[in-house]
Motif scaffolding. Structure first.
Motif, PDB file in Angstrom:
ATOM      1  N   TYR A  38     -39.894 -10.274 -19.669  1.00 56.55           N
ATOM      2  CA  TYR A  38     -39.106  -9.216 -20.287  1.00 56.55           C
ATOM      3  C   TYR A  38     -39.830  -7.879 -20.233  1.00 56.55           C
ATOM      4  O   TYR A  38     -41.049  -7.812 -20.256  1.00 56.55           O
ATOM      5  CB  TYR A  38     -38.798  -9.560 -21.745  1.00 56.55           C
ATOM      6  N   ARG A  39     -39.040  -6.813 -20.202  1.00 60.83           N
ATOM      7  CA  ARG A  39     -39.609  -5.467 -20.195  1.00 60.83           C
ATOM      8  C   ARG A  39     -39.560  -4.920 -21.621  1.00 60.83           C
ATOM      9  O   ARG A  39     -38.481  -4.812 -22.211  1.00 60.83           O
ATOM     10  CB  ARG A  39     -38.808  -4.562 -19.267  1.00 60.83           C
ATOM     11  N   PHE A  40     -40.718  -4.589 -22.155  1.00 56.51           N
ATOM     12  CA  PHE A  40     -40.840  -4.014 -23.480  1.00 56.51           C
ATOM     13  C   PHE A  40     -41.268  -2.565 -23.341  1.00 56.51           C
ATOM     14  O   PHE A  40     -41.970  -2.197 -22.400  1.00 56.51           O
ATOM     15  CB  PHE A  40     -41.904  -4.764 -24.296  1.00 56.51           C
ATOM     16  N   ARG A  41     -40.848  -1.741 -24.308  1.00 58.62           N
ATOM     17  CA  ARG A  41     -41.273  -0.345 -24.299  1.00 58.62           C
ATOM     18  C   ARG A  41     -41.278   0.184 -25.726  1.00 58.62           C
ATOM     19  O   ARG A  41     -40.686  -0.414 -26.621  1.00 58.62           O
ATOM     20  CB  ARG A  41     -40.380   0.502 -23.406  1.00 58.62           C
ATOM     21  N   THR A  42     -41.941   1.303 -25.923  1.00 64.01           N
ATOM     22  CA  THR A  42     -41.922   1.980 -27.209  1.00 64.01           C
ATOM     23  C   THR A  42     -41.482   3.421 -26.989  1.00 64.01           C
ATOM     24  O   THR A  42     -41.777   4.018 -25.945  1.00 64.01           O
ATOM     25  CB  THR A  42     -43.297   1.962 -27.898  1.00 64.01           C
ATOM     26  N   GLU A  43     -40.760   3.941 -27.966  1.00 64.72           N
ATOM     27  CA  GLU A  43     -40.299   5.329 -27.935  1.00 64.72           C
ATOM     28  C   GLU A  43     -40.469   5.912 -29.326  1.00 64.72           C
ATOM     29  O   GLU A  43     -40.339   5.198 -30.318  1.00 64.72           O
ATOM     30  CB  GLU A  43     -38.819   5.405 -27.545  1.00 64.72           C
ATOM     31  N   TRP A  44     -40.737   7.213 -29.388  1.00 67.56           N
ATOM     32  CA  TRP A  44     -40.836   7.883 -30.673  1.00 67.56           C
ATOM     33  C   TRP A  44     -39.426   8.206 -31.170  1.00 67.56           C
ATOM     34  O   TRP A  44     -38.594   8.712 -30.428  1.00 67.56           O
ATOM     35  CB  TRP A  44     -41.638   9.166 -30.550  1.00 67.56           C
ATOM     36  N   SER A  45     -39.150   7.887 -32.439  1.00 72.62           N
ATOM     37  CA  SER A  45     -37.868   8.198 -33.066  1.00 72.62           C
ATOM     38  C   SER A  45     -38.041   9.405 -33.975  1.00 72.62           C
ATOM     39  O   SER A  45     -38.702   9.317 -35.012  1.00 72.62           O
ATOM     40  CB  SER A  45     -37.359   7.003 -33.881  1.00 72.62           C
ATOM     41  N   GLU A  46     -37.457  10.527 -33.578  1.00 73.68           N
ATOM     42  CA  GLU A  46     -37.488  11.716 -34.437  1.00 73.68           C
ATOM     43  C   GLU A  46     -36.778  11.439 -35.752  1.00 73.68           C
ATOM     44  O   GLU A  46     -37.228  11.859 -36.810  1.00 73.68           O
ATOM     45  CB  GLU A  46     -36.826  12.905 -33.719  1.00 73.68           C
ATOM     46  N   GLU A  47     -35.662  10.730 -35.671  1.00 70.91           N
ATOM     47  CA  GLU A  47     -34.869  10.427 -36.857  1.00 70.91           C
ATOM     48  C   GLU A  47     -35.668   9.629 -37.885  1.00 70.91           C
ATOM     49  O   GLU A  47     -35.643   9.921 -39.079  1.00 70.91           O
ATOM     50  CB  GLU A  47     -33.611   9.652 -36.466  1.00 70.91           C
ATOM     51  N   ASP A  48     -36.373   8.608 -37.413  1.00 70.94           N
ATOM     52  CA  ASP A  48     -37.133   7.729 -38.314  1.00 70.94           C
ATOM     53  C   ASP A  48     -38.575   8.171 -38.519  1.00 70.94           C
ATOM     54  O   ASP A  48     -39.254   7.666 -39.406  1.00 70.94           O
ATOM     55  CB  ASP A  48     -37.110   6.295 -37.774  1.00 70.94           C
ATOM     56  N   GLN A  49     -39.044   9.063 -37.645  1.00 76.35           N
ATOM     57  CA  GLN A  49     -40.438   9.507 -37.675  1.00 76.35           C
ATOM     58  C   GLN A  49     -41.401   8.328 -37.549  1.00 76.35           C
ATOM     59  O   GLN A  49     -42.430   8.259 -38.218  1.00 76.35           O
ATOM     60  CB  GLN A  49     -40.725  10.328 -38.938  1.00 76.35           C
ATOM     61  N   GLU A  93     -31.507 -24.250 -30.362  1.00 85.91           N
ATOM     62  CA  GLU A  93     -30.090 -24.609 -30.523  1.00 85.91           C
ATOM     63  C   GLU A  93     -29.427 -24.937 -29.197  1.00 85.91           C
ATOM     64  O   GLU A  93     -28.209 -25.125 -29.138  1.00 85.91           O
ATOM     65  CB  GLU A  93     -29.326 -23.509 -31.263  1.00 85.91           C
ATOM     66  N   GLY A  94     -30.207 -24.997 -28.134  1.00 85.27           N
ATOM     67  CA  GLY A  94     -29.680 -25.381 -26.829  1.00 85.27           C
ATOM     68  C   GLY A  94     -29.062 -24.255 -26.038  1.00 85.27           C
ATOM     69  O   GLY A  94     -28.428 -24.494 -25.005  1.00 85.27           O
ATOM     70  N   SER A  95     -29.238 -23.024 -26.493  1.00 89.01           N
ATOM     71  CA  SER A  95     -28.719 -21.858 -25.771  1.00 89.01           C
ATOM     72  C   SER A  95     -29.745 -21.360 -24.771  1.00 89.01           C
ATOM     73  O   SER A  95     -30.947 -21.629 -24.914  1.00 89.01           O
ATOM     74  CB  SER A  95     -28.367 -20.735 -26.744  1.00 89.01           C
ATOM     75  N   VAL A  96     -29.288 -20.625 -23.811  1.00 87.36           N
ATOM     76  CA  VAL A  96     -30.170 -20.057 -22.800  1.00 87.36           C
ATOM     77  C   VAL A  96     -30.447 -18.600 -23.169  1.00 87.36           C
ATOM     78  O   VAL A  96     -29.509 -17.824 -23.362  1.00 87.36           O
ATOM     79  CB  VAL A  96     -29.516 -20.127 -21.395  1.00 87.36           C
ATOM     80  N   PRO A  97     -31.716 -18.217 -23.297  1.00 87.66           N
ATOM     81  CA  PRO A  97     -32.034 -16.819 -23.588  1.00 87.66           C
ATOM     82  C   PRO A  97     -31.548 -15.914 -22.460  1.00 87.66           C
ATOM     83  O   PRO A  97     -31.367 -16.359 -21.325  1.00 87.66           O
ATOM     84  CB  PRO A  97     -33.559 -16.794 -23.659  1.00 87.66           C
ATOM     85  N   PRO A  98     -31.318 -14.639 -22.754  1.00 86.52           N
ATOM     86  CA  PRO A  98     -30.872 -13.726 -21.702  1.00 86.52           C
ATOM     87  C   PRO A  98     -31.901 -13.631 -20.589  1.00 86.52           C
ATOM     88  O   PRO A  98     -33.108 -13.758 -20.852  1.00 86.52           O
ATOM     89  CB  PRO A  98     -30.679 -12.404 -22.413  1.00 86.52           C
ATOM     90  N   PRO A  99     -31.431 -13.388 -19.380  1.00 87.64           N
ATOM     91  CA  PRO A  99     -32.387 -13.223 -18.277  1.00 87.64           C
ATOM     92  C   PRO A  99     -33.150 -11.906 -18.406  1.00 87.64           C
ATOM     93  O   PRO A  99     -32.657 -10.971 -19.051  1.00 87.64           O
ATOM     94  CB  PRO A  99     -31.495 -13.204 -17.031  1.00 87.64           C
ATOM     95  N   ALA A 100     -34.304 -11.875 -17.816  1.00 86.26           N
ATOM     96  CA  ALA A 100     -35.078 -10.634 -17.793  1.00 86.26           C
ATOM     97  C   ALA A 100     -34.395  -9.641 -16.869  1.00 86.26           C
ATOM     98  O   ALA A 100     -33.799 -10.014 -15.869  1.00 86.26           O
ATOM     99  CB  ALA A 100     -36.504 -10.912 -17.309  1.00 86.26           C
ATOM    100  N   GLU A 101     -34.490  -8.380 -17.231  1.00 88.82           N
ATOM    101  CA  GLU A 101     -33.960  -7.334 -16.367  1.00 88.82           C
ATOM    102  C   GLU A 101     -34.899  -7.226 -15.167  1.00 88.82           C
ATOM    103  O   GLU A 101     -36.097  -7.282 -15.315  1.00 88.82           O
ATOM    104  CB  GLU A 101     -33.901  -6.004 -17.116  1.00 88.82           C
ATOM    105  N   GLY A 102     -34.349  -7.099 -14.011  1.00 86.94           N
ATOM    106  CA  GLY A 102     -35.213  -7.072 -12.858  1.00 86.94           C
ATOM    107  C   GLY A 102     -34.997  -5.933 -12.012  1.00 86.94           C
ATOM    108  O   GLY A 102     -35.503  -5.502 -11.127  1.00 86.94           O
TER     109      GLY A 102
END
Length: 70
Positions: free
Chosen positions: A10-21, A61-70
């Motif tokens: 999976y692709r993770f990222r962080t961004e600054w939120s002006e709204e939440d500071q 629960e037997g579900s398949v997690p979403p695929p990674a964005e590629g």
């Protein structure tokens, strides 16, 4: 907590939120999930942990997690 073995897929990222500071941790495969923290590293660790938990629950629960964005 679920194992973190999937996280290289999976692709993770962080961004600054002006709204939440605060930093927002995000994962492309789970667009409705986010994690807010005052420190950037903590925001990334938080989103990784919540995604790991979600993947673990989906698999339990037997579900398949979403695929990674590629």
């Amino acid at each position: 907590m679920a194992t973190l073995e999937f996280q290289h897929e999976y692709r993770f990222r962080t961004e600054w939120s002006e709204e939440d500071q605060e930093w927002v941790g995000l994962c492309d495969a789970f667009p409705l999930m986010s994690w807010l923290e005052p420190e950037r590293d903590a925001a990334e660790a938080g989103i990784r942990a919540v995604v790991a938990e979600a993947v673990g629950l989906l698999k339990a629960e037997g579900s398949v997690p979403p695929p990674a964005e590629g």
